[in-house]
Every structure is written in C-alpha cells, then in structure tokens.
Design an enzyme around this catalytic site. Structure first.
Site, PDB file in Angstrom:
ATOM      1  N   ASP A  37       0.858  -1.174   0.000  1.00 51.45           N
ATOM      2  CA  ASP A  37       0.000   0.000   0.000  1.00 51.45           C
ATOM      3  C   ASP A  37       0.904   1.237   0.000  1.00 51.45           C
ATOM      4  O   ASP A  37       2.039   1.181   0.492  1.00 51.45           O
ATOM      5  CB  ASP A  37      -0.894  -0.019   1.241  1.00 51.45           C
ATOM      6  CG  ASP A  37      -1.675   1.262   1.419  1.00 51.45           C
ATOM      7  OD1 ASP A  37      -2.499   1.575   0.552  1.00 51.45           O
ATOM      8  OD2 ASP A  37      -1.420   1.972   2.416  1.00 51.45           O
ATOM      9  N   TYR A  63      -0.266   5.124   0.355  1.00 52.18           N
ATOM     10  CA  TYR A  63      -0.610   6.223   1.259  1.00 52.18           C
ATOM     11  C   TYR A  63      -0.726   5.726   2.700  1.00 52.18           C
ATOM     12  O   TYR A  63      -1.586   4.916   3.019  1.00 52.18           O
ATOM     13  CB  TYR A  63      -1.931   6.864   0.831  1.00 52.18           C
ATOM     14  CG  TYR A  63      -1.882   7.536  -0.512  1.00 52.18           C
ATOM     15  CD1 TYR A  63      -1.443   8.852  -0.652  1.00 52.18           C
ATOM     16  CD2 TYR A  63      -2.288   6.860  -1.663  1.00 52.18           C
ATOM     17  CE1 TYR A  63      -1.401   9.475  -1.890  1.00 52.18           C
ATOM     18  CE2 TYR A  63      -2.245   7.476  -2.913  1.00 52.18           C
ATOM     19  CZ  TYR A  63      -1.810   8.777  -3.009  1.00 52.18           C
ATOM     20  OH  TYR A  63      -1.780   9.387  -4.246  1.00 52.18           O
ATOM     21  N   THR A  83       1.497   3.942   4.275  1.00 52.01           N
ATOM     22  CA  THR A  83       2.376   2.798   4.490  1.00 52.01           C
ATOM     23  C   THR A  83       3.796   3.119   4.039  1.00 52.01           C
ATOM     24  O   THR A  83       4.754   3.009   4.796  1.00 52.01           O
ATOM     25  CB  THR A  83       1.854   1.557   3.752  1.00 52.01           C
ATOM     26  OG1 THR A  83       0.522   1.268   4.203  1.00 52.01           O
ATOM     27  CG2 THR A  83       2.750   0.353   4.001  1.00 52.01           C
ATOM     28  N   ARG A 120      -7.448  13.062   6.037  1.00 50.45           N
ATOM     29  CA  ARG A 120      -7.143  11.676   5.695  1.00 50.45           C
ATOM     30  C   ARG A 120      -8.343  10.765   5.963  1.00 50.45           C
ATOM     31  O   ARG A 120      -8.700   9.919   5.135  1.00 50.45           O
ATOM     32  CB  ARG A 120      -5.929  11.211   6.502  1.00 50.45           C
ATOM     33  CG  ARG A 120      -5.628   9.730   6.420  1.00 50.45           C
ATOM     34  CD  ARG A 120      -5.277   9.288   5.020  1.00 50.45           C
ATOM     35  NE  ARG A 120      -4.782   7.901   5.035  1.00 50.45           N
ATOM     36  CZ  ARG A 120      -4.668   7.147   3.958  1.00 50.45           C
ATOM     37  NH1 ARG A 120      -5.002   7.613   2.768  1.00 50.45           N
ATOM     38  NH2 ARG A 120      -4.204   5.919   4.048  1.00 50.45           N
ATOM     39  N   SER A 122      -2.133   0.529  -4.992  1.00 53.12           N
ATOM     40  CA  SER A 122      -2.722   1.723  -4.395  1.00 53.12           C
ATOM     41  C   SER A 122      -4.111   2.072  -4.905  1.00 53.12           C
ATOM     42  O   SER A 122      -4.486   1.724  -6.029  1.00 53.12           O
ATOM     43  CB  SER A 122      -1.798   2.911  -4.665  1.00 53.12           C
ATOM     44  OG  SER A 122      -2.318   4.112  -4.149  1.00 53.12           O
ATOM     45  N   ASN A 123      -4.845   2.809  -4.051  1.00 52.76           N
ATOM     46  CA  ASN A 123      -6.098   3.427  -4.474  1.00 52.76           C
ATOM     47  C   ASN A 123      -5.854   4.563  -5.462  1.00 52.76           C
ATOM     48  O   ASN A 123      -6.764   4.975  -6.175  1.00 52.76           O
ATOM     49  CB  ASN A 123      -6.848   3.997  -3.259  1.00 52.76           C
ATOM     50  CG  ASN A 123      -7.758   2.981  -2.582  1.00 52.76           C
ATOM     51  OD1 ASN A 123      -8.162   1.993  -3.176  1.00 52.76           O
ATOM     52  ND2 ASN A 123      -8.091   3.229  -1.327  1.00 52.76           N
ATOM     53  N   LYS A 128     -10.160  -0.294  -2.648  1.00 51.30           N
ATOM     54  CA  LYS A 128      -9.964  -1.183  -1.507  1.00 51.30           C
ATOM     55  C   LYS A 128     -11.028  -0.867  -0.453  1.00 51.30           C
ATOM     56  O   LYS A 128     -11.353   0.318  -0.279  1.00 51.30           O
ATOM     57  CB  LYS A 128      -8.578  -0.974  -0.895  1.00 51.30           C
ATOM     58  CG  LYS A 128      -7.395  -1.234  -1.805  1.00 51.30           C
ATOM     59  CD  LYS A 128      -6.126  -0.843  -1.061  1.00 51.30           C
ATOM     60  CE  LYS A 128      -4.869  -1.008  -1.890  1.00 51.30           C
ATOM     61  NZ  LYS A 128      -3.664  -0.637  -1.109  1.00 51.30           N
ATOM     62  N   SER A 155       0.431  -3.230   4.551  1.00 53.06           N
ATOM     63  CA  SER A 155      -0.337  -1.994   4.718  1.00 53.06           C
ATOM     64  C   SER A 155      -0.389  -1.560   6.173  1.00 53.06           C
ATOM     65  O   SER A 155      -0.405  -2.392   7.086  1.00 53.06           O
ATOM     66  CB  SER A 155      -1.770  -2.196   4.204  1.00 53.06           C
ATOM     67  OG  SER A 155      -2.512  -0.995   4.297  1.00 53.06           O
ATOM     68  N   ASN A 202      -2.970   0.233   6.966  1.00 53.28           N
ATOM     69  CA  ASN A 202      -4.417   0.427   7.091  1.00 53.28           C
ATOM     70  C   ASN A 202      -5.088  -0.909   7.409  1.00 53.28           C
ATOM     71  O   ASN A 202      -5.068  -1.839   6.596  1.00 53.28           O
ATOM     72  CB  ASN A 202      -4.976   0.985   5.794  1.00 53.28           C
ATOM     73  CG  ASN A 202      -4.372   2.329   5.440  1.00 53.28           C
ATOM     74  OD1 ASN A 202      -4.489   3.287   6.201  1.00 53.28           O
ATOM     75  ND2 ASN A 202      -3.708   2.415   4.301  1.00 53.28           N
ATOM     76  N   PHE A 234      -8.148  -1.803   7.454  1.00 55.47           N
ATOM     77  CA  PHE A 234      -9.197  -2.208   6.515  1.00 55.47           C
ATOM     78  C   PHE A 234      -8.611  -2.886   5.284  1.00 55.47           C
ATOM     79  O   PHE A 234      -9.219  -3.803   4.713  1.00 55.47           O
ATOM     80  CB  PHE A 234     -10.062  -1.003   6.098  1.00 55.47           C
ATOM     81  CG  PHE A 234      -9.403  -0.061   5.133  1.00 55.47           C
ATOM     82  CD1 PHE A 234      -9.452  -0.291   3.770  1.00 55.47           C
ATOM     83  CD2 PHE A 234      -8.725   1.071   5.587  1.00 55.47           C
ATOM     84  CE1 PHE A 234      -8.840   0.583   2.867  1.00 55.47           C
ATOM     85  CE2 PHE A 234      -8.109   1.936   4.705  1.00 55.47           C
ATOM     86  CZ  PHE A 234      -8.164   1.691   3.341  1.00 55.47           C
ATOM     87  N   ASP A 235      -7.433  -2.463   4.873  1.00 59.12           N
ATOM     88  CA  ASP A 235      -6.750  -3.038   3.717  1.00 59.12           C
ATOM     89  C   ASP A 235      -6.245  -4.444   4.046  1.00 59.12           C
ATOM     90  O   ASP A 235      -6.367  -5.380   3.245  1.00 59.12           O
ATOM     91  CB  ASP A 235      -5.591  -2.120   3.326  1.00 59.12           C
ATOM     92  CG  ASP A 235      -5.045  -2.361   1.931  1.00 59.12           C
ATOM     93  OD1 ASP A 235      -5.657  -3.127   1.161  1.00 59.12           O
ATOM     94  OD2 ASP A 235      -4.002  -1.767   1.607  1.00 59.12           O
TER      95      ASP A 235
END
Length: 227
Positions: free
Chosen positions: A8, A10, A12, A44, A121-122, A154, A178, A180, A182-183
């Site tokens: 990931d 952003y 990470t 964010r 990445s998103n 994601k 990641s 994140n 959720f990821d």
C-alpha cells in the site's frame, strides 16, 4: 512463483501527515496554526470515507477526487477559511508527500534479498508513479498496480483479484503490506497473506476475527521478517 510483496502507498510507504507543516503555514496566516494536526487527520479520514462511500454507491471517481472533496469538507467542518489558492497548493503538496524515513533502506534490503516488491494503491498509476518518483523510491518496485484499472476501491475483493491477475500469482504467494487495518482485512478476506504496519503503538486492530499474518512496527522490521 516466489513471494511478492504488494505495498500500500498512502500511509504505508508515504507519510500522509507530511502535509502538516504546510498546513501550519497556510492556517497560520489565518491565525489558526493549531488546527493543523487535526486538519490533517480529518482530511485523511474523510478521504478514505469518501472512497468507501463511492465504492458502495458504484460511483467511482479517481482517488484524487476523493482527496480534493475531503479537503473541502475538512475546511468547512473546521471553519478554517482556506482560499481556493490555499486548497490548490495543498493538493499539489499532497502529490509530493515524503516517504517514511525507513522506507528506502527497508526496500533496498528486500531487493537485496531477492524479494519482488510492487506498489498497490487506491491512487491512479500516474499519481502513484509521480509520488514514488519524487520520494526517491520508485526504482525499488517492479510494477505499480492501481485500483483505477478496475474502477473499484480497496477493500473490494475485485481489487485484490486484480492484483493477483496482474502479478499472475497465487494467493498464498502474495502478501499485502499496509498500515491500514481495513486493507489488511480486505486482503486476508480475499485469501492473500497480509502484514500490518502498526506505526502507532496505540492503534487498535478492527475486531472482525480476521487477523494479519504478521504485525510489525515499521518497514525495517518488515524487511527483517520477510526479507
């Protein structure tokens, strides 16, 4: 095939709170410099919320649109009073955020160990390419894989399936890296391995009954474990 680490970007590899110093200057001119850390956090959070909402609605727009809309919302919510020029400048800064201090060394160690790394990445491929290039770490990645190629965000299972398709890899050979939660949960749900980069010792992991295969404090620790 050999193990592939899909990073990931952003939060990470790239420090999304690297915008705080610029916010302090812009908000400082308005007598509100103390709002900068909270502004960065809310920006964010809202950016991610907008990507989730757009995903559920089936109303995909590039991630930069979510970022811009989140900036406008945060400005309004905090009554910061940023001008259009301020917002345009902050969006440019967001495209030039710094890598975390240990990122380059950790990526170099993984490369020396023969581990294949890709960015996942998103963000659009062009945005991520530019971000990694200016941060000085693009050369450590064999490829950049963007959710924009499937017009989903994601943690939609389709984006992890797309990652495997692009890599021509089996789920068991593919690791999502990641910061994140959720990821990480999305990747594990899709059958991939996943490592959570827990940058804050106070950060809780979502109690969904789906745990990361590995938890590390930073990318140096990741390189030691997976290199």
């Amino acid at each position: 095939m050999a193990k592939v680490l899909a990073f990931d970007v952003y939060g990470t590899l790239i420090d999304t709170h690297g915008v705080v110093s610029e916010l302090e200057q812009r908000l400082g001119a308005l007598g509100k410099a103390e709002l900068a850390p909270e502004f960065s956090r809310r920006w964010r959070d809202k950016q991610l919320e907008y990507s989730f909402r757009r995903g559920l609605m089936g109303a995909y727009e590039p991630f930069v649109r979510c970022t811009e809309e989140a900036l406008v919302f945060t400005d309004r919510a905090l009554r910061a009073g940023l001008s259009d020029t301020d917002r345009d400048h902050l969006m440019q800064i967001y495209a030039e955020l710094p890598a975390f201090p240990e990122a380059e060394g950790a990526l170099a160690s993984l490369g020396e160990a023969g581990v294949t790394c890709v960015a996942f990445s998103n963000g659009t491929a062009a945005a991520v390419e530019g971000l990694l290039e200016q941060a000085g770490i693009r050369g450590y990645f064999a490829d950049v894989v963007s959710v924009d190629e499937v017009k989903r965000f994601k943690p939609d299972p389709a984006v992890y399936a797309h990652l495997r398709h692009r890599l021509e890899s089996e789920p068991g050979d593919t690791w999502l890296i990641s910061s994140n939660a959720f990821d990480v949960i999305g990747a594990r749900h899709a059958g991939l391995h996943a490592a959570w980069v827990r940058r804050s010792p106070e950060a809780p992991f979502d109690p969904w009954g789906i745990e990361p295969d590995l938890t590390v404090t930073d990318l140096d620790a990741l390189a030691e474990r997976l290199g």
